[in-house]
Design an enzyme around this catalytic site. Structure first.
Site, PDB file in Angstrom:
ATOM      1  N   HIS A   1      40.048  80.767  60.511  1.00  0.00           N
ATOM      2  CA  HIS A   1      40.967  81.910  60.515  1.00  0.00           C
ATOM      3  C   HIS A   1      40.859  82.705  61.809  1.00  0.00           C
ATOM      4  O   HIS A   1      39.842  82.678  62.504  1.00  0.00           O
ATOM      5  CB  HIS A   1      40.687  82.826  59.317  1.00  0.00           C
ATOM      6  CG  HIS A   1      39.313  83.446  59.360  1.00  0.00           C
ATOM      7  ND1 HIS A   1      39.000  84.538  60.139  1.00  0.00           N
ATOM      8  CD2 HIS A   1      38.166  83.097  58.730  1.00  0.00           C
ATOM      9  CE1 HIS A   1      37.733  84.845  59.988  1.00  0.00           C
ATOM     10  NE2 HIS A   1      37.195  83.976  59.132  1.00  0.00           N
TER      11      HIS A   1
ATOM     12  N   ASN B   1      34.854  90.583  61.963  1.00  0.00           N
ATOM     13  CA  ASN B   1      34.491  89.845  63.174  1.00  0.00           C
ATOM     14  C   ASN B   1      34.478  90.823  64.355  1.00  0.00           C
ATOM     15  O   ASN B   1      33.546  90.847  65.165  1.00  0.00           O
ATOM     16  CB  ASN B   1      35.496  88.738  63.492  1.00  0.00           C
ATOM     17  CG  ASN B   1      35.461  87.572  62.536  1.00  0.00           C
ATOM     18  OD1 ASN B   1      36.505  86.975  62.265  1.00  0.00           O
ATOM     19  ND2 ASN B   1      34.303  87.211  62.012  1.00  0.00           N
TER      20      ASN B   1
ATOM     21  N   THR C   1      30.447  89.010  57.048  1.00  0.00           N
ATOM     22  CA  THR C   1      31.598  89.132  56.154  1.00  0.00           C
ATOM     23  C   THR C   1      31.416  88.342  54.872  1.00  0.00           C
ATOM     24  O   THR C   1      31.482  88.884  53.774  1.00  0.00           O
ATOM     25  CB  THR C   1      32.886  88.679  56.872  1.00  0.00           C
ATOM     26  OG1 THR C   1      32.952  89.306  58.148  1.00  0.00           O
ATOM     27  CG2 THR C   1      34.106  89.070  56.063  1.00  0.00           C
TER      28      THR C   1
ATOM     29  N   ARG D   1      41.924  86.602  54.756  1.00  0.00           N
ATOM     30  CA  ARG D   1      41.998  86.326  56.189  1.00  0.00           C
ATOM     31  C   ARG D   1      42.392  84.881  56.477  1.00  0.00           C
ATOM     32  O   ARG D   1      43.096  84.614  57.446  1.00  0.00           O
ATOM     33  CB  ARG D   1      40.679  86.696  56.874  1.00  0.00           C
ATOM     34  CG  ARG D   1      39.415  86.007  56.344  1.00  0.00           C
ATOM     35  CD  ARG D   1      38.183  86.717  56.892  1.00  0.00           C
ATOM     36  NE  ARG D   1      36.916  86.094  56.537  1.00  0.00           N
ATOM     37  CZ  ARG D   1      36.234  86.337  55.433  1.00  0.00           C
ATOM     38  NH1 ARG D   1      36.710  87.181  54.530  1.00  0.00           N
ATOM     39  NH2 ARG D   1      35.070  85.749  55.205  1.00  0.00           N
TER      40      ARG D   1
ATOM     41  N   GLU E   1      34.148  81.235  52.842  1.00  0.00           N
ATOM     42  CA  GLU E   1      33.063  81.377  53.803  1.00  0.00           C
ATOM     43  C   GLU E   1      31.718  81.338  53.084  1.00  0.00           C
ATOM     44  O   GLU E   1      31.638  81.581  51.861  1.00  0.00           O
ATOM     45  CB  GLU E   1      33.236  82.698  54.565  1.00  0.00           C
ATOM     46  CG  GLU E   1      32.148  83.062  55.567  1.00  0.00           C
ATOM     47  CD  GLU E   1      31.932  82.021  56.647  1.00  0.00           C
ATOM     48  OE1 GLU E   1      31.465  80.901  56.320  1.00  0.00           O
ATOM     49  OE2 GLU E   1      32.204  82.321  57.819  1.00  0.00           O
ATOM     50  N   ARG E   2      30.689  81.031  53.807  1.00  0.00           N
ATOM     51  CA  ARG E   2      29.320  81.122  53.274  1.00  0.00           C
ATOM     52  C   ARG E   2      29.055  82.540  52.770  1.00  0.00           C
ATOM     53  O   ARG E   2      29.447  83.521  53.399  1.00  0.00           O
ATOM     54  CB  ARG E   2      28.373  80.761  54.426  1.00  0.00           C
ATOM     55  CG  ARG E   2      26.909  81.001  54.175  1.00  0.00           C
ATOM     56  CD  ARG E   2      26.158  80.675  55.463  1.00  0.00           C
ATOM     57  NE  ARG E   2      24.770  81.048  55.382  1.00  0.00           N
ATOM     58  CZ  ARG E   2      23.931  81.027  56.419  1.00  0.00           C
ATOM     59  NH1 ARG E   2      24.366  80.648  57.603  1.00  0.00           N
ATOM     60  NH2 ARG E   2      22.681  81.369  56.269  1.00  0.00           N
TER      61      ARG E   2
ATOM     62  N   TYR F   1      26.900  85.603  52.399  1.00  0.00           N
ATOM     63  CA  TYR F   1      25.776  86.131  53.175  1.00  0.00           C
ATOM     64  C   TYR F   1      24.870  87.059  52.379  1.00  0.00           C
ATOM     65  O   TYR F   1      23.949  87.669  52.944  1.00  0.00           O
ATOM     66  CB  TYR F   1      26.281  86.831  54.438  1.00  0.00           C
ATOM     67  CG  TYR F   1      26.523  85.870  55.591  1.00  0.00           C
ATOM     68  CD1 TYR F   1      25.457  85.313  56.293  1.00  0.00           C
ATOM     69  CD2 TYR F   1      27.802  85.507  55.943  1.00  0.00           C
ATOM     70  CE1 TYR F   1      25.672  84.420  57.329  1.00  0.00           C
ATOM     71  CE2 TYR F   1      28.038  84.615  56.984  1.00  0.00           C
ATOM     72  CZ  TYR F   1      26.969  84.077  57.667  1.00  0.00           C
ATOM     73  OH  TYR F   1      27.182  83.189  58.696  1.00  0.00           O
TER      74      TYR F   1
ATOM     75  N   HIS G   1      37.118  78.783  57.089  1.00  0.00           N
ATOM     76  CA  HIS G   1      36.165  79.699  57.700  1.00  0.00           C
ATOM     77  C   HIS G   1      35.168  78.935  58.571  1.00  0.00           C
ATOM     78  O   HIS G   1      35.072  77.710  58.495  1.00  0.00           O
ATOM     79  CB  HIS G   1      35.430  80.467  56.601  1.00  0.00           C
ATOM     80  CG  HIS G   1      36.369  81.189  55.687  1.00  0.00           C
ATOM     81  ND1 HIS G   1      36.729  82.497  55.863  1.00  0.00           N
ATOM     82  CD2 HIS G   1      37.059  80.753  54.586  1.00  0.00           C
ATOM     83  CE1 HIS G   1      37.599  82.843  54.923  1.00  0.00           C
ATOM     84  NE2 HIS G   1      37.807  81.812  54.134  1.00  0.00           N
ATOM     85  N   GLY G   2      34.402  79.688  59.357  1.00  0.00           N
ATOM     86  CA  GLY G   2      33.457  79.049  60.256  1.00  0.00           C
ATOM     87  C   GLY G   2      32.519  78.092  59.561  1.00  0.00           C
ATOM     88  O   GLY G   2      32.363  76.934  59.966  1.00  0.00           O
ATOM     89  N   ASN G   3      31.911  78.540  58.458  1.00  0.00           N
ATOM     90  CA  ASN G   3      30.894  77.702  57.815  1.00  0.00           C
ATOM     91  C   ASN G   3      31.478  76.656  56.877  1.00  0.00           C
ATOM     92  O   ASN G   3      30.923  75.554  56.766  1.00  0.00           O
ATOM     93  CB  ASN G   3      29.877  78.578  57.091  1.00  0.00           C
ATOM     94  CG  ASN G   3      28.931  79.245  58.060  1.00  0.00           C
ATOM     95  OD1 ASN G   3      28.169  78.583  58.750  1.00  0.00           O
ATOM     96  ND2 ASN G   3      28.998  80.564  58.156  1.00  0.00           N
TER      97      ASN G   3
END
Length: 202
Positions: free
Chosen positions: A9, A15, A21, A58, A84-85, A87, A154-156
């Protein structure tokens, strides 16, 4: 040959604010929306048959902007498996403040190890254990039918997919950085083996 495009995203509000997040649902910034439009330019010329995204705004907003910019109306599947992972106790905290609280080494361990989760959160290994069965169950089924698939996540969650596609080890994948709004395009065989891979630029 089917195409699989992975997009992280665009920049989200947290970010921009350098905050963890995870599962918290935050919107895109104006830069994030611009990154989504740029991603569409990078994907110009590709026609998709189906899209997948997470349960978080997002990613969904990024996908909507991409599809609108491409002028494509296709089925969209939303699933929390692509979130996303998580956190855990770090969610909402500024990354520098977290380093002051727990120590820089400990926060780096949580962020950059494969199998060490933050308190009450997920490791990258745990994230992969929910992302990859969903890929096998749903996304790869479309690919095996010859469909072109767009995944905006997402990134992860996307790192988990890249780990599988590129056959990376846990140690290799922790060093992988995926920029916001930059598509990664795979050409696959009908058995979902990678034939080619490219980062796209408009």
């Amino acid at each position: 040959m089917p195409i699989l495009a992975l997009v992280r995203h665009g920049q989200s509000l947290w970010n921009h604010e350098n905050r963890f997040t995870g599962f918290v649902d935050v919107p895109l910034t104006e830069q994030g929306r611009a990154e989504a439009r740029q991603a569409a330019k990078s994907l110009g010329g590709l026609k998709f048959d189906v899209a997948y995204t997470s349960a978080l705004t997002r990613a969904q907003e990024t996908l909507a902007i991409i599809l609108e910019s491409l002028g494509q109306r296709i089925p969209v599947i939303r699933d929390a498996a692509l979130n996303e992972r998580h956190y855990g106790d770090l969610q909402g905290l500024n990354k520098e403040d977290a380093a002051k609280r727990w120590g820089d080494h400990q926060v780096k361990l949580w962020r950059r190890s494969f199998d060490v989760p933050p308190p009450n959160g997920e490791s990258l290994e745990m994230t992969a254990k929910r992302v990859l069965p969903f890929y096998d169950r749903a996304i790869s089924g479309d690919l095996r039918q010859g469909k072109n698939v767009l995944v905006v996540a997402h990134g992860n969650s996307n790192r988990s997919l890249v780990m599988k596609l590129d056959k990376l080890t846990g140690e290799q994948v922790v060093g992988l950085e995926l920029a916001t709004g930059v598509p990664l395009v795979y050409e696959l065989s009908n058995e979902c083996e990678v034939i080619s891979k490219r980062n796209t630029t408009p």
